[in-house]
Write a protein that holds these residues in place. Structure first.
Motif, PDB file in Angstrom:
ATOM      1  N   TYR A  17      -6.189   5.780   3.301  1.00  0.00           N
ATOM      2  CA  TYR A  17      -6.641   4.276   3.492  1.00  0.00           C
ATOM      3  C   TYR A  17      -8.043   4.183   4.273  1.00  0.00           C
ATOM      4  O   TYR A  17      -8.129   4.715   5.176  1.00  0.00           O
ATOM      5  CB  TYR A  17      -5.693   3.561   4.258  1.00  0.00           C
ATOM      6  N   ARG A  72      -9.786  -4.545  -3.366  1.00  0.00           N
ATOM      7  CA  ARG A  72      -8.311  -3.939  -3.143  1.00  0.00           C
ATOM      8  C   ARG A  72      -7.659  -4.123  -4.279  1.00  0.00           C
ATOM      9  O   ARG A  72      -7.604  -4.925  -4.991  1.00  0.00           O
ATOM     10  CB  ARG A  72      -7.915  -4.633  -1.726  1.00  0.00           C
ATOM     11  N   TRP A  93      -1.965  -4.485  -2.393  1.00  0.00           N
ATOM     12  CA  TRP A  93      -2.501  -4.825  -1.332  1.00  0.00           C
ATOM     13  C   TRP A  93      -2.394  -6.283  -0.717  1.00  0.00           C
ATOM     14  O   TRP A  93      -1.969  -6.733  -0.037  1.00  0.00           O
ATOM     15  CB  TRP A  93      -4.019  -4.133  -0.858  1.00  0.00           C
TER      16      TRP A  93
END
Length: 262
Positions: A68, A32, A36
């Motif tokens: 996402y 990520r 995030w």
């Protein structure tokens, strides 16, 4: 509390070369982006309303959240063409995306999202390029107890440079690592009262125009943190975080720590 994240800078020290168009908050640490990880940190403490101050690379940030993929960081069951995640990251997050300009200073970005704070008396803010395991709930409690208008996380110096005491004739008297000095750095995690907008001029800076004057009035509180704190301001720093994550060393992922029960 709402969380304002400054995501609009160019991040020149982070780029591999002039063709690297990925904004700094979207540089990867593990599976990520840095952004995030920071948002997940705040969500762990119950703060799930985010206001993203966008500028350079805004489309990359929007695309990440609009497309996402929960399965990248959650266990899931696949049957047929259906994916059922066994847990979720962001389904209960509320994210406001605001274009605050390509060249805006951080203080100006904050001014441009003021209306999205509504009538909230207090809010959180972050540079979106630093990871920590600091106890956010304790930090907020300490801020309220202090009676200050603004608070920042402060950490020991992280620089690997050395300070040199040199005489007029060029003789070096002493060499001291910067990290050995009894000083503190701004750690980039803020707790703020909306009164700070009274001090913030158009085009202003959060630290110079707000925190500086408040410090002189005794209205700025510093929460001292001796635990993990690591910036991702350069390509090297981001690479170190990513390498450590791959080796299972990621103390900032406080959401993975099992809850302590009585």
């Amino acid at each position: 509390m709402k969380v304002v994240l400054f995501c609009g800078g160019y991040g020149m020290r982070m780029r591999n070369d002039g063709n690297d168009q990925i904004p700094k908050p979207m540089q990867m640490v593990g599976p990520r982006p840095i952004l995030w990880h920071i948002m997940r940190y705040y969500a762990h403490f119950g703060h799930k309303e985010f206001i993203l101050c966008l500028g350079y690379g805004a489309s990359k940030i929007k695309e990440f959240f609009l497309d996402y993929h929960e399965e990248q960081s959650n266990d899931f069951v696949l049957h047929g063409n259906t994916v059922d995640c066994l847990s979720t990251d962001i389904s209960d997050w509320r994210i406001t995306f605001v274009d605050t300009g390509l060249e805006s200073a951080i203080g100006e970005r904050l001014r441009r999202v003021r209306k999205h704070l509504g009538d909230d008396e207090y809010f959180l803010a972050n540079y979106a390029d630093v990871l920590t395991d600091a106890p956010l709930d304790t930090m907020i409690e300490a801020f309220h107890a202090s009676g200050a208008t603004a608070s920042m996380l402060v950490v020991p110096p992280q620089s690997s440079f050395h300070c040199v005491d040199v005489a007029e004739n060029g003789e070096i008297k002493e060499i001291t690592p910067v990290s050995n000095f009894p000083i503190w750095e701004n750690g980039g995690y803020f707790v703020l009262n909306r009164k700070i907008f009274d001090l913030l001029p158009p085009g202003g800076d959060l630290v110079a125009d707000v925190c500086g004057p408040l410090a002189g009035q005794g209205k700025l509180f510093g929460y001292r943190h001796l635990g993990f704190w690591k910036p991702a301001d350069t390509f090297k720093e981001r690479a170190e975080l990513d390498d450590n994550f791959a080796r299972g060393i990621h103390p900032w992922t406080v959401w993975e720590t099992p809850a302590v029960t009585a």
